[in-house]
Design a protein around this motif. Structure first.
Motif, PDB file in Angstrom:
ATOM      1  N   ARG A  55      40.280  43.278  33.757  1.00  0.00           N
ATOM      2  CA  ARG A  55      40.453  43.991  35.024  1.00  0.00           C
ATOM      3  C   ARG A  55      41.747  44.806  35.013  1.00  0.00           C
ATOM      4  N   MET A  56      42.792  44.263  34.389  1.00  0.00           N
ATOM      5  CA  MET A  56      44.039  45.014  34.295  1.00  0.00           C
ATOM      6  C   MET A  56      43.842  46.266  33.437  1.00  0.00           C
ATOM      7  N   ARG A 110      41.119  47.925  33.019  1.00  0.00           N
ATOM      8  CA  ARG A 110      40.335  48.867  33.826  1.00  0.00           C
ATOM      9  C   ARG A 110      41.225  49.577  34.849  1.00  0.00           C
ATOM     10  N   LYS A 111      42.093  48.811  35.506  1.00  0.00           N
ATOM     11  CA  LYS A 111      42.976  49.376  36.520  1.00  0.00           C
ATOM     12  C   LYS A 111      43.927  50.402  35.901  1.00  0.00           C
ATOM     13  N   HIS A 127      43.982  54.413  36.718  1.00  0.00           N
ATOM     14  CA  HIS A 127      45.253  54.998  37.167  1.00  0.00           C
ATOM     15  C   HIS A 127      45.632  56.191  36.298  1.00  0.00           C
ATOM     16  N   PRO A 174      51.585  52.440  33.946  1.00  0.00           N
ATOM     17  CA  PRO A 174      51.441  52.790  35.358  1.00  0.00           C
ATOM     18  C   PRO A 174      52.584  53.644  35.884  1.00  0.00           C
ATOM     19  N   TRP A 196      49.926  45.421  42.164  1.00  0.00           N
ATOM     20  CA  TRP A 196      48.992  45.649  41.066  1.00  0.00           C
ATOM     21  C   TRP A 196      48.293  44.384  40.592  1.00  0.00           C
ATOM     22  N   VAL A 201      43.570  40.641  40.542  1.00  0.00           N
ATOM     23  CA  VAL A 201      43.489  40.221  39.141  1.00  0.00           C
ATOM     24  C   VAL A 201      43.750  38.711  39.134  1.00  0.00           C
TER      25      VAL A 201
END
Length: 214
Positions: free
Chosen positions: A36-37, A39-40, A44, A114, A203, A207
């Motif tokens: 999931r991280m 993907r995030k 971004h 990020p 963030w 997660v």
């Protein structure tokens, strides 16, 4: 040709599959959380790149035709390409040479930072108006962004990727070409558990930390 139409951002990305994405974060985030991280981070990076107004190419593995990419709901304005065979250096060289057939300036970025915002990407592109190359180093010795107007094999060959010497070796190769280099302030990649301190506030929401389920 204005700067927006003459500049292409190439994002190198692998599909954020559970068990294969951000594996070094799994001890902290779990298998599903690490995916999931990843993907995030990818979403971004894509948003920030698109916000510059430049052409954005997603150079991916597996190939764009793989159905997995449809699950990410990425914008239709993206340009897509498949990563070439070979190590990361050869893949970046191939993508850059192909893009330079259509664009004057290339900015290579990953999907791990990020802190790399549209403003920072735009500032890097502006450096190429007067410089041969531009780099934003990463805290870990790699680079977050590398931009140029010509692509030579020497910039990417015989480099041990994901090591602390990547940026310094590349800078020496740039010097060997007698190129000018705009070296911008370094930024953090999110690769190791200790890098999580650099995430923007919020963030980690959603997660599941230490969730090792798939």
């Amino acid at each position: 040709m204005n700067q927006n139409s003459s500049t292409c951002i190439i994002i190198f990305a692998k599909f954020p599959a559970a068990g294969k994405a951000k594996t070094r974060l799994q001890p902290e985030l779990g298998v599903a959380g690490a995916a999931r991280m990843a993907r995030k981070l990818l979403l971004h990076s894509t948003r920030q790149a698109r916000a510059t107004g430049f052409t954005v190419e997603l150079c991916v593995s597996p190939a764009p035709s793989d159905s997995c990419w449809q699950t990410l709901d990425l914008p239709k304005s993206l340009h897509w390409s498949a990563q070439a065979d070979g190590d990361l250096g050869l893949r970046m060289l191939t993508a850059s040479q192909n893009a330079l057939k259509k664009f004057e300036k290339i900015l290579l970025i990953g999907s791990d930072c990020p802190a790399l915002t549209a403003t920072k990407i735009h500032s890097a592109a502006q450096q190429l108006e007067t410089q041969n190359s531009v780099m934003i180093p990463a805290f870990d010795g790699g680079y977050v962004l590398f931009g140029f107007k010509k692509a030579y094999a020497s910039l990417f060959a015989d480099i041990k990727w994901s090591t602390a010497s990547v940026a310094s070796i590349t800078q020496q190769r740039i010097k060997d070409l007698n190129w000018s280099l705009a070296l911008l302030a370094p930024l953090p990649d999110i690769d190791e558990p200790e890098d999580l301190q650099y995430l923007p506030v919020g963030w980690l929401d959603g997660v599941n930390v230490s969730d090792n389920s798939y």
